[in-house]
Motif scaffolding. Structure first.
Motif, PDB file in Angstrom:
ATOM      1  N   GLN A  62      -7.983  27.252 -38.785  1.00 20.04           N
ATOM      2  CA  GLN A  62      -8.848  26.712 -39.835  1.00 20.04           C
ATOM      3  C   GLN A  62      -8.341  27.287 -41.151  1.00 20.04           C
ATOM      4  OE1 GLN A  62     -12.977  27.646 -39.277  1.00 20.04           O
ATOM      5  NE2 GLN A  62     -13.684  26.296 -40.896  1.00 20.04           N
ATOM      6  N   ILE A 103      -8.477  22.571 -38.267  1.00 18.76           N
ATOM      7  CA  ILE A 103      -9.688  22.368 -39.059  1.00 18.76           C
ATOM      8  C   ILE A 103      -9.408  22.786 -40.497  1.00 18.76           C
ATOM      9  CG2 ILE A 103     -12.141  22.892 -39.306  1.00 18.76           C
ATOM     10  CD1 ILE A 103     -12.224  23.708 -36.400  1.00 18.76           C
ATOM     11  N   SER A 186     -14.104  20.790 -42.628  1.00 21.59           N
ATOM     12  CA  SER A 186     -15.199  21.735 -42.497  1.00 21.59           C
ATOM     13  C   SER A 186     -15.552  22.289 -43.873  1.00 21.59           C
ATOM     14  CB  SER A 186     -14.802  22.898 -41.583  1.00 21.59           C
ATOM     15  OG  SER A 186     -13.797  23.698 -42.187  1.00 21.59           O
ATOM     16  N   PHE A 214     -17.544  20.156 -38.541  1.00 21.16           N
ATOM     17  CA  PHE A 214     -17.725  21.589 -38.325  1.00 21.16           C
ATOM     18  C   PHE A 214     -18.290  22.225 -39.585  1.00 21.16           C
ATOM     19  CE2 PHE A 214     -16.382  26.062 -38.152  1.00 21.16           C
ATOM     20  CZ  PHE A 214     -16.779  26.417 -36.873  1.00 21.16           C
TER      21      PHE A 214
END
Length: 401
Positions: A62, A103, A186, A214
């Motif tokens: 991420q 992500i 996200s 997310f």
């Protein structure tokens, strides 16, 4: 007063003082009528991918902006950010053969929690602190810092355009996986009115957060009986929570009870951000206190937020050796407790910024860092981020030294 605001209890930390409440009501009503930004199917797909991470057969990267700027959210910039994310994912996959869930911290990361609600300017003037482009402007003037509800509409519109761009022009970092692997987006679920306005019904009679597949709750807003955890507990999305060095086993147990009572793999991710100096003591104590319940969540490391320093020139920075040290300790501790180190959570830029320094002694330089473009906290550049990923990959496939 809007129905959306009525849903939000008083125990809500880090919320702007909008003052223009009638404008806020109109904006929230408009957001509630607009299409979902992401589908329920997308959130379910990510939850399934994170379930593989929970079982130890996949890894998360991420990465992206600290505080995303509206001016840095056009199609070319979104492609650049996604390409940088996929390059990190491809690098980890090539070194470990583990599939990577990618992500992005972009296409919605427009708000930031702050330590102080006010900022004092050099002339003594006090203005509201910059809370991200979804709230106010970064320019240090009273007018720019006034929270403006219409910025929430702009945040929605830019996220919508970014998602269209990601669907129609997938990034190409040089491998087939970058085309095949989805780019999930996200952001921190900080602005409660915005998140509530974008809640949508799901197929099971519940609701999901349509602003992103997310969402995570920050260290400052993770109190189990407060409004941010209330929100996360009632949506079907996979959710994350930042966990700092002062989190107790009781704190995390309360989060497990509220956010993952059914022990569903992939539902809850705990993102550790303890700092290189404290993680070696704090994380083992936390995991020992949790015992078998530690396995009820995906565990990731955020080696950025506990390692913020200040240069001699007064700029916030991070030292790459601190970041690497926290990553190494995280993997070592997780392995010692029989747990899977599930991912990296990085603040990184697709450009050759110089916001993070290489060594501690570099902080002593009293000239400003030359390419400091972050709106808030310092980010890794691509070479620095790749070094972190290479270390994580080496630790994921073998024992630490």
């Amino acid at each position: 007063m809007s129905n959306t605001r009525l849903l939000i209890p008083s125990r809500a930390a880090q919320q702007p003082d909008w003052t223009r409440w009638d404008d806020l009501d109109r904006v929230l009503g408009e957001l509630a009528r607009r299409p979902a930004l992401v589908s329920e199917e997308t959130t379910a797909a990510l939850r399934e991918e994170l379930a593989f991470v929970a079982r130890g057969t996949a890894f998360v990267i991420q990465a992206g902006d600290c505080a995303e700027l509206f001016s840095d959210s056009g199609p070319e910039r979104i492609r650049a950010k996604a390409t940088a994310l996929h390059a990190l994912g491809d690098l980890f996959e090539s070194l470990t053969k583990l599939p990577v869930v990618r992500i992005g911290r972009f296409a919605g990361q427009y708000a930031k929690p702050r330590s102080n609600p006010w900022e004092q300017l050099p002339d003594g003037t006090r203005v509201p602190v910059y809370r991200g482009d979804a709230v106010n402007g970064a320019e240090a003037t009273a007018s720019a810092r006034q929270p403006d509800p219409h910025r929430l509409l702009r945040a929605y519109e830019l996220a919508q355009r970014a998602l269209v761009e990601l669907r129609t022009a997938p990034p190409a970092s040089g491998t087939v996986s970058a085309v095949l692997a989805p780019t999930y987006i996200s952001h921190e679920a900080l602005l409660l009115e915005y998140e509530h306005a974008l809640l949508r019904s799901d197929a099971r009679g519940g609701r999901y957060a349509s602003s992103a597949p997310f969402l995570w709750i920050g260290e400052r807003t993770r109190q189990p009986d407060h409004a941010h955890i209330d929100l996360a507990a009632t949506v079907s999305n996979p959710v994350g929570v930042k966990v700092g060095p002062d989190a107790s086993p009781a704190d995390v147990t309360a989060l497990l009870d509220r956010l993952n009572p059914g022990n569903q793999p992939g539902r809850l991710t705990l993102i550790v951000r303890m700092g290189a100096e404290r993680i070696g003591v704090a994380l083992p104590a936390l995991l020992a206190g949790l015992g078998p319940r530690a396995a009820e969540a995906v565990w990731m490391t955020d080696p950025m937020h506990g390692n913020t320093r200040t240069t001699a020139a007064g700029q916030k920075s991070r030292v790459l050796t601190d970041v690497l040290s926290e990553v190494e300790t995280f993997f070592t501790v997780m392995r010692a407790h029989g747990l899977h180190a599930g991912g990296l959570h990085l603040e990184s830029a697709p450009d050759d910024v110089t916001e993070c320094v290489l060594r501690t002694e570099d902080l002593a330089v009293d000239t400003p860092l030359p390419r400091y473009e972050s709106a808030c906290d310092p980010r890794l550049n691509p070479a620095q981020a790749a070094e972190v990923v290479r270390l994580a990959a080496s630790l994921a496939v073998g024992p630490t030294a």
